[in-house]
Scaffold this active site. Structure first.
Site, mmCIF file in Angstrom:
data_model
loop_
_atom_site.group_PDB
_atom_site.id
_atom_site.type_symbol
_atom_site.label_atom_id
_atom_site.label_comp_id
_atom_site.label_asym_id
_atom_site.label_seq_id
_atom_site.Cartn_x
_atom_site.Cartn_y
_atom_site.Cartn_z
ATOM 1 N N ASN A 149 79.833 48.037 41.019
ATOM 2 C CA ASN A 149 80.990 47.654 40.226
ATOM 3 C C ASN A 149 80.672 46.422 39.390
ATOM 4 O O ASN A 149 79.719 45.695 39.697
ATOM 5 C CB ASN A 149 82.178 47.358 41.159
ATOM 6 C CG ASN A 149 82.858 48.632 41.618
ATOM 7 O OD1 ASN A 149 83.041 49.556 40.837
ATOM 8 N ND2 ASN A 149 83.242 48.684 42.889
ATOM 9 N N CYS A 170 81.902 57.143 42.223
ATOM 10 C CA CYS A 170 82.900 56.433 43.016
ATOM 11 C C CYS A 170 83.558 57.433 43.962
ATOM 12 O O CYS A 170 83.567 58.635 43.701
ATOM 13 C CB CYS A 170 83.945 55.825 42.082
ATOM 14 S SG CYS A 170 85.276 54.912 42.885
ATOM 15 N N HIS A 171 84.120 56.940 45.076
ATOM 16 C CA HIS A 171 84.776 57.848 46.026
ATOM 17 C C HIS A 171 86.302 57.791 45.933
ATOM 18 O O HIS A 171 87.007 58.320 46.777
ATOM 19 C CB HIS A 171 84.331 57.546 47.469
ATOM 20 C CG HIS A 171 84.272 56.085 47.795
ATOM 21 N ND1 HIS A 171 83.136 55.481 48.272
ATOM 22 C CD2 HIS A 171 85.193 55.104 47.694
ATOM 23 C CE1 HIS A 171 83.360 54.189 48.464
ATOM 24 N NE2 HIS A 171 84.604 53.941 48.125
ATOM 25 N N HIS A 200 88.940 53.960 38.731
ATOM 26 C CA HIS A 200 89.976 53.216 39.441
ATOM 27 C C HIS A 200 91.340 53.292 38.760
ATOM 28 O O HIS A 200 92.306 52.728 39.260
ATOM 29 C CB HIS A 200 89.579 51.754 39.668
ATOM 30 C CG HIS A 200 88.480 51.584 40.671
ATOM 31 N ND1 HIS A 200 88.000 50.351 41.044
ATOM 32 C CD2 HIS A 200 87.766 52.484 41.392
ATOM 33 C CE1 HIS A 200 87.044 50.501 41.947
ATOM 34 N NE2 HIS A 200 86.882 51.796 42.161
ATOM 35 N N TYR A 256 95.441 45.650 38.376
ATOM 36 C CA TYR A 256 95.019 46.186 37.081
ATOM 37 C C TYR A 256 96.147 46.207 36.057
ATOM 38 O O TYR A 256 95.904 46.467 34.880
ATOM 39 C CB TYR A 256 94.504 47.623 37.213
ATOM 40 C CG TYR A 256 93.377 47.832 38.179
ATOM 41 C CD1 TYR A 256 92.466 46.820 38.448
ATOM 42 C CD2 TYR A 256 93.206 49.046 38.823
ATOM 43 C CE1 TYR A 256 91.428 47.017 39.334
ATOM 44 C CE2 TYR A 256 92.171 49.258 39.704
ATOM 45 C CZ TYR A 256 91.286 48.236 39.961
ATOM 46 O OH TYR A 256 90.265 48.442 40.847
#
Length: 502
Positions: A149, A170-171, A200, A256
């Site tokens: 990241n 990414c998971h 994300h 975010y």
């Protein structure tokens, strides 16, 4: 089959051991070459010992090439897994603590917001150095599989400036997929999804079970769920107002956007302290610190435990090994990948790194056309993309004005701070992280002078945030050894989530 796979940042136990297990669970890969490299000899040695023991116990004739010389590790590599954390936990501490003085309360700080932007400033120059080494000594057209990241920023820089084919992994999509199925009382395998957006901030824009579209029923399912209704308040509110569920956890998502963490007295209305990922101030820093301390202390016991078995049922959900398997064997794999947009999502910028469904086989990685995201979802993503673009260009050029503009455009930083506060916060972060920011030499000198002048805005020195928990000592972690071991060993440190804290 014989080809070489190199892990950069291999001292990361959470990712390295699991990704290697996944790769070596593929029968055709029992004879591949494996190289580990890291800048920390001690971490590299521990992880190499553990992984070599696993390999030997599974009867494979593979000897890990472990070296501090990255170029040596990359020689002839066809696939490169990147799991680095530039600046380690020391820099991560600055990413969390300095913004707190200005009222910017982050749960994670590794993707966007003040911490994510600075993480990108440290990571991008080193990723471009890695790309240079790959171009010069790895196999032609080697594939860089980036797990580091801030995912979008690093992958953006590698593709635009690094000259290396790079895909970000990414998971997050898998975790949210599992959660959605659980909200409906279904198994993950029985719910078909289309998920698209940016890393994300990817949105489940279609959910189907036996052909029936469940998208419109999801809000009610989450609102009535006894656990999620308490632990996912931010995600549920976003679902309520935008119509679609977002991949990332409650705590991640809250930092975010500008609405949920800007007033300290309201943060606890939106988060839950049952587990860090639900919104704890500096939660990811705490669990990473605890995990590293535990592994260091408990390593001899790890070597005494049963080795990992390389079997299909033990294989994890991380995309990396399945991509390599698809490219090498032709078996088709569908996953969600971070790539340069190039029209995949038609109402996001072409140069942005988007996350969307993709297919892998011997012909390569194919990204079907998604079309437009719902307008509100696209607007949320577009705000983040503007921050990412400014941050990438700042990191590459060393232009601190672009860096400050990235901070100003960040949704949460902009909601909390005025321009003068942002300028001073950037000064503090540049000076504190100077040893990882070679591109900012002159800017750091000027920032240092301003901070030394004494003519500074007041800040909240020592402020711990709205929901900061104490980092556990090794002795405290010993009260629940299994939980401590799981935290240290998992790449997804929020895979198992305890009940809500009522």
């Amino acid at each position: 089959m014989s080809f070489k796979v190199t892990f950069i940042g291999a001292g990361s136990i959470g990712f390295t051991r699991g990704l290697l297990r996944d790769l070596l669970a593929v029968p055709e890969f029992r004879g591949i070459e494996v190289a580990f490299t890291d800048i920390n000899a001690h971490n590299l040695d521990m992880v190499t010992q553990l992984c070599q023991r696993d390999i030997d116990a599974n009867g494979l004739d593979i000897k890990i090439q472990a070296t501090l010389d990255r170029r040596e590790a990359l020689k002839r590599a066809r696939y490169v897994f990147c799991v680095v954390r530039i600046g380690g936990l020391e820099a991560f501490q600055h990413d969390v603590d300095i913004p707190l003085k200005y009222g910017v309360d982050q749960c994670v700080g590794d993707t966007l917001c003040a911490g994510g932007i600075m993480y990108g400033q440290r990571g991008i120059p080193e990723m471009l150095n890695i790309c240079k080494d790959i171009r010069e000594v790895a196999e032609p057209d080697a594939l860089l599989l980036n797990y580091a990241n801030p995912m979008a920023m690093l992958t953006w820089a590698c593709n635009k400036y690094g000259g290396v084919r790079t895909i970000g992994l990414c998971h997050g999509v898998q975790g949210g997929h599992r959660q959605i199925a659980k909200a409906f009382g279904l198994e993950k395998k029985d719910v078909d999804i289309i998920c698209a957006g940016i890393n994300h901030q990817t949105w489940y824009i279609q959910l189907k079970h036996n052909g029936e579209d469940l998208t419109g029923k999801l809000l009610e399912a989450f609102e009535r769920h006894p656990e999620f209704s308490k632990t996912e308040k931010v995600r549920i509110d976003m679902l309520r107002r935008f119509g679609y569920y977002s991949t990332e956890s409650n705590g991640h998502l809250s930092e975010y956007v500008p609405w949920y963490r800007k007033r300290p007295d309201e943060i606890m209305d939106w988060i839950d302290l049952g587990t860090w990922i639900n919104g704890e101030t500096g939660g990811y820093l705490r669990v990473c610190t605890e995990g590293r301390n535990w592994f260091e202390t408990d390593f001899p016991n790890w070597m005494k435990e049963d080795p990992v078995k390389y079997t299909p049922e033990n294989r994890g959900e991380e995309h990396g090994s399945y991509i390599v398997e698809g490219l090498e064997t032709g078996r088709v794999y569908r996953g969600h990948f971070n790539v340069v947009n190039r029209g995949v999502i038609s109402n996001l910028p072409d140069d942005a790194i988007i996350e969307a469904p993709g297919y892998v086989d011997r012909n390569g990685i194919s990204m079907p056309h998604v079309g437009d995201l719902p307008l509100g979802c696209a607007a949320v993503c577009s705000a983040s993309i503007s921050v990412q673009r400014l941050a990438v260009e700042a990191a590459v050029t060393g232009d601190d004005k672009l860096l400050r503009q990235a901070f100003m455009m960040d949704p949460l930083v902009g909601a909390v701070c005025n321009p003068k506060e942002i300028w001073q916060m950037v000064d503090e972060m540049l000076v504190a992280e100077a040893k990882w920011l070679p591109q900012y030499g002159p800017a750091i000198e000027e920032a240092d002078k301003r901070l030394a002048s004494g003519n500074l805005l007041p800040t909240r020195e020592g402020y711990r945030g709205a929901a900061r928990l104490k980092t556990k000592s090794v002795e405290e972690m010993m009260e629940n050894r299994e939980a401590a071991k799981r935290n240290a060993g998992e790449s997804d440190k929020a895979a198992e989530r305890p009940a809500a804290a009522h």
